[in-house]
Motif scaffolding. Structure first.
Motif, PDB file in Angstrom:
ATOM      1  N   THR A   1      97.726 -39.292 -35.696  1.00  0.00           N
ATOM      2  CA  THR A   1      99.447 -38.662 -35.226  1.00  0.00           C
ATOM      3  C   THR A   1      99.715 -38.222 -34.834  1.00  0.00           C
ATOM      4  OG1 THR A   1      99.685 -37.870 -37.313  1.00  0.00           O
ATOM      5  CG2 THR A   1     100.779 -40.846 -37.548  1.00  0.00           C
ATOM      6  N   MET A   2     100.599 -37.556 -33.985  1.00  0.00           N
ATOM      7  CA  MET A   2     100.565 -36.637 -33.591  1.00  0.00           C
ATOM      8  C   MET A   2     101.889 -36.132 -34.004  1.00  0.00           C
ATOM      9  SD  MET A   2     101.214 -37.717 -29.233  1.00  0.00           S
ATOM     10  CE  MET A   2     102.078 -39.547 -28.954  1.00  0.00           C
ATOM     11  N   THR A   3     102.275 -34.134 -33.581  1.00  0.00           N
ATOM     12  CA  THR A   3     103.164 -33.641 -34.714  1.00  0.00           C
ATOM     13  C   THR A   3     103.545 -32.357 -33.601  1.00  0.00           C
ATOM     14  OG1 THR A   3     103.233 -34.296 -36.681  1.00  0.00           O
ATOM     15  CG2 THR A   3     103.831 -32.200 -36.163  1.00  0.00           C
ATOM     16  N   GLY A   4     105.150 -32.212 -33.109  1.00  0.00           N
ATOM     17  CA  GLY A   4     104.991 -31.138 -32.693  1.00  0.00           C
ATOM     18  C   GLY A   4     104.717 -31.519 -30.797  1.00  0.00           C
ATOM     19  N   GLY A   5     105.155 -30.561 -30.137  1.00  0.00           N
ATOM     20  CA  GLY A   5     105.261 -30.201 -28.929  1.00  0.00           C
ATOM     21  C   GLY A   5     106.060 -30.797 -28.187  1.00  0.00           C
ATOM     22  N   ARG A   6     105.696 -29.931 -26.515  1.00  0.00           N
ATOM     23  CA  ARG A   6     106.930 -30.927 -25.961  1.00  0.00           C
ATOM     24  C   ARG A   6     106.359 -32.239 -24.493  1.00  0.00           C
ATOM     25  NH1 ARG A   6     112.277 -26.659 -25.169  1.00  0.00           N
ATOM     26  NH2 ARG A   6     111.694 -26.867 -27.012  1.00  0.00           N
ATOM     27  N   ILE A   7     107.624 -32.547 -24.168  1.00  0.00           N
ATOM     28  CA  ILE A   7     107.235 -33.214 -22.664  1.00  0.00           C
ATOM     29  C   ILE A   7     108.140 -32.886 -22.036  1.00  0.00           C
ATOM     30  CG2 ILE A   7     106.725 -35.756 -21.634  1.00  0.00           C
ATOM     31  CD1 ILE A   7     105.501 -36.129 -24.848  1.00  0.00           C
ATOM     32  N   ARG A   8     107.295 -32.836 -20.485  1.00  0.00           N
ATOM     33  CA  ARG A   8     108.666 -32.520 -18.864  1.00  0.00           C
ATOM     34  C   ARG A   8     107.930 -33.171 -18.017  1.00  0.00           C
ATOM     35  NH1 ARG A   8     111.595 -27.770 -21.261  1.00  0.00           N
ATOM     36  NH2 ARG A   8     111.227 -26.765 -22.854  1.00  0.00           N
ATOM     37  N   VAL A   9     109.127 -33.806 -17.644  1.00  0.00           N
ATOM     38  CA  VAL A   9     108.609 -34.148 -16.332  1.00  0.00           C
ATOM     39  C   VAL A   9     109.349 -33.542 -15.096  1.00  0.00           C
ATOM     40  CG1 VAL A   9     108.953 -36.172 -15.271  1.00  0.00           C
ATOM     41  CG2 VAL A   9     108.840 -36.705 -17.726  1.00  0.00           C
ATOM     42  N   TYR A  10     108.296 -33.184 -14.097  1.00  0.00           N
ATOM     43  CA  TYR A  10     108.994 -32.260 -12.972  1.00  0.00           C
ATOM     44  C   TYR A  10     108.946 -33.381 -12.128  1.00  0.00           C
ATOM     45  CZ  TYR A  10     108.395 -28.372 -16.323  1.00  0.00           C
ATOM     46  OH  TYR A  10     108.549 -27.641 -17.302  1.00  0.00           O
TER      47      TYR A  10
END
Length: 150
Positions: A136-145
């Motif tokens: 699994t993964m935890t935290g962070g951010r995904i942004r789309v530009y």
């Protein structure tokens, strides 16, 4: 991104507003050493991705290229356990009625590399899923530009 998730879905990411986009994921930790994968259009099972994935371990113990040929997912990163990873992907014409091309790079503790290829589906791409190959993964951010069409 959340805590202890194996995938994250981003809807409404692409539209006719922009021709090209950049996806950035940063600051994500994982439960075990893994690979990150991306799939266009909410995880459809179309075997439509073609490309190459280059990987290099900083200590020199592993380096090489893997290829994806008619796969459902795109390899877009590798990471050792519990360390911040980031990747970026440029997506070219995902909303147009022809093949979507992509290229990117990733950096994580112990690994870095690049990937590029195309998705052969010719209907508009509007969303994507980022998942782990295991654990699994935890935290962070995904942004789309979106790139300015001006």
């Amino acid at each position: 991104i959340g805590s202890g998730v194996s995938s994250v879905t981003v809807t409404g990411a692409f539209s006719a507003t922009f021709d090209n986009y950049r996806i950035v994921m940063a600051g994500t930790d994982c439960s075990i050493g893994i690979g990150y994968q991306l799939q266009f259009n909410l995880g459809t099972t179309t075997f439509s991705n073609y490309g190459s994935f280059y990987y290099d371990k900083f200590d020199g113990s592993s380096t090489g290229t893997s290829r994806f040929n008619a796969t459902t997912t795109i390899s877009c990163g590798m990471q050792s356990t519990n360390t911040d990873t980031s990747f970026s992907m440029d997506v070219f014409y995902p909303y147009a009625a022809f093949r979507t091309q992509f290229a990117g790079q990733y950096h994580g503790e112990g690994w870095s590399g690049w990937y590029a290829g195309q998705n052969t589906v010719t209907t508009p791409q509007t969303s994507f899923v980022i998942s782990t190959s295991a654990g699994t993964m935890t935290g962070g951010r995904i942004r789309v530009y979106g790139y300015n069409n001006g």
